[in-house]
Design a protein around this motif. Structure first.
Motif, mmCIF file in Angstrom:
data_model
loop_
_atom_site.group_PDB
_atom_site.id
_atom_site.type_symbol
_atom_site.label_atom_id
_atom_site.label_comp_id
_atom_site.label_asym_id
_atom_site.label_seq_id
_atom_site.Cartn_x
_atom_site.Cartn_y
_atom_site.Cartn_z
ATOM 1 N N ILE A 148 66.712 2.171 -26.773
ATOM 2 C CA ILE A 148 66.713 1.668 -25.394
ATOM 3 C C ILE A 148 68.144 1.369 -24.939
ATOM 4 N N ALA A 149 68.956 0.817 -25.834
ATOM 5 C CA ALA A 149 70.354 0.538 -25.487
ATOM 6 C C ALA A 149 71.095 1.826 -25.152
ATOM 7 N N LYS A 150 70.861 2.875 -25.946
ATOM 8 C CA LYS A 150 71.508 4.162 -25.660
ATOM 9 C C LYS A 150 71.016 4.735 -24.333
ATOM 10 N N ALA A 151 69.715 4.633 -24.087
ATOM 11 C CA ALA A 151 69.159 5.156 -22.832
ATOM 12 C C ALA A 151 69.726 4.393 -21.636
ATOM 13 N N ALA A 152 69.810 3.086 -21.759
ATOM 14 C CA ALA A 152 70.371 2.275 -20.672
ATOM 15 C C ALA A 152 71.839 2.632 -20.431
ATOM 16 N N GLY A 153 72.583 2.852 -21.498
ATOM 17 C CA GLY A 153 73.979 3.243 -21.356
ATOM 18 C C GLY A 153 74.124 4.589 -20.686
ATOM 19 N N SER A 154 73.258 5.518 -21.045
ATOM 20 C CA SER A 154 73.278 6.846 -20.440
ATOM 21 C C SER A 154 73.003 6.771 -18.939
ATOM 22 N N ILE A 155 71.995 6.019 -18.584
ATOM 23 C CA ILE A 155 71.660 5.835 -17.165
ATOM 24 C C ILE A 155 72.799 5.108 -16.442
ATOM 25 N N GLY A 156 73.374 4.123 -17.105
ATOM 26 C CA GLY A 156 74.486 3.385 -16.518
ATOM 27 C C GLY A 156 75.695 4.267 -16.240
ATOM 28 N N LEU A 157 75.970 5.215 -17.146
ATOM 29 C CA LEU A 157 77.075 6.142 -16.893
ATOM 30 C C LEU A 157 76.830 6.938 -15.618
ATOM 31 N N LEU A 158 75.599 7.408 -15.452
ATOM 32 C CA LEU A 158 75.276 8.185 -14.250
ATOM 33 C C LEU A 158 75.333 7.325 -12.994
ATOM 34 N N LEU A 159 74.802 6.113 -13.076
ATOM 35 C CA LEU A 159 74.872 5.204 -11.923
ATOM 36 C C LEU A 159 76.314 4.861 -11.580
ATOM 37 N N PRO A 193 64.974 -0.881 -30.035
ATOM 38 C CA PRO A 193 66.030 -1.507 -29.225
ATOM 39 C C PRO A 193 67.325 -0.681 -29.185
ATOM 40 N N LEU A 194 67.666 -0.045 -30.291
ATOM 41 C CA LEU A 194 68.869 0.790 -30.298
ATOM 42 C C LEU A 194 68.699 2.004 -29.384
#
Length: 115
Positions: A49-60, A46-47
């Protein structure tokens, strides 16, 4: 200012994405400290995945700013928690590592709010 925002945001997203992939792949240089800090293994995915989601969110966020703002705030909270975890484990010599992830995300957020 906008160019700086784009460059810092992309760099921060890549840096955090690298950390996410490293955690999800269970790279020893990432998971060995987690064991020492007492982070349960059941939290690792989960940690990551949270980092990956944050990374993608920064790009979006480069296209949809509210997503980037939300991602940056989430990552700042994540890495603040990481700093607290390291300090609670009395591993003062390694506290710089989560700060190295926190700082570029915070700068990206600041530049994004100014741009």
């Amino acid at each position: 200012m906008h160019t700086a925002y784009v460059i810092v945001t992309i760099a921060a997203a890549l840096w955090v994405g690298f950390s996410a992939v490293s955690l999800l792949r269970r790279a020893p240089f990432v998971v060995d400290p987690l064991v020492a800090y007492g982070v349960p293994q059941s939290w690792w995915t989960p940690l990551g995945i949270a980092k990956a989601a944050g990374s993608i969110g920064l790009l979006l966020g480069l296209a949809v700013p509210p997503i980037g703002i939300a991602a940056a705030i989430g990552l700042i909270l994540y890495f603040t928690g990481a700093v607290i975890t390291v300090l609670r484990a009395h591993s003062y010599k390694t506290v710089a590592f989560p700060v190295l992830y926190l700082a570029p995300v915070a700068v990206a957020l600041g530049l994004g709010l100014v741009s």
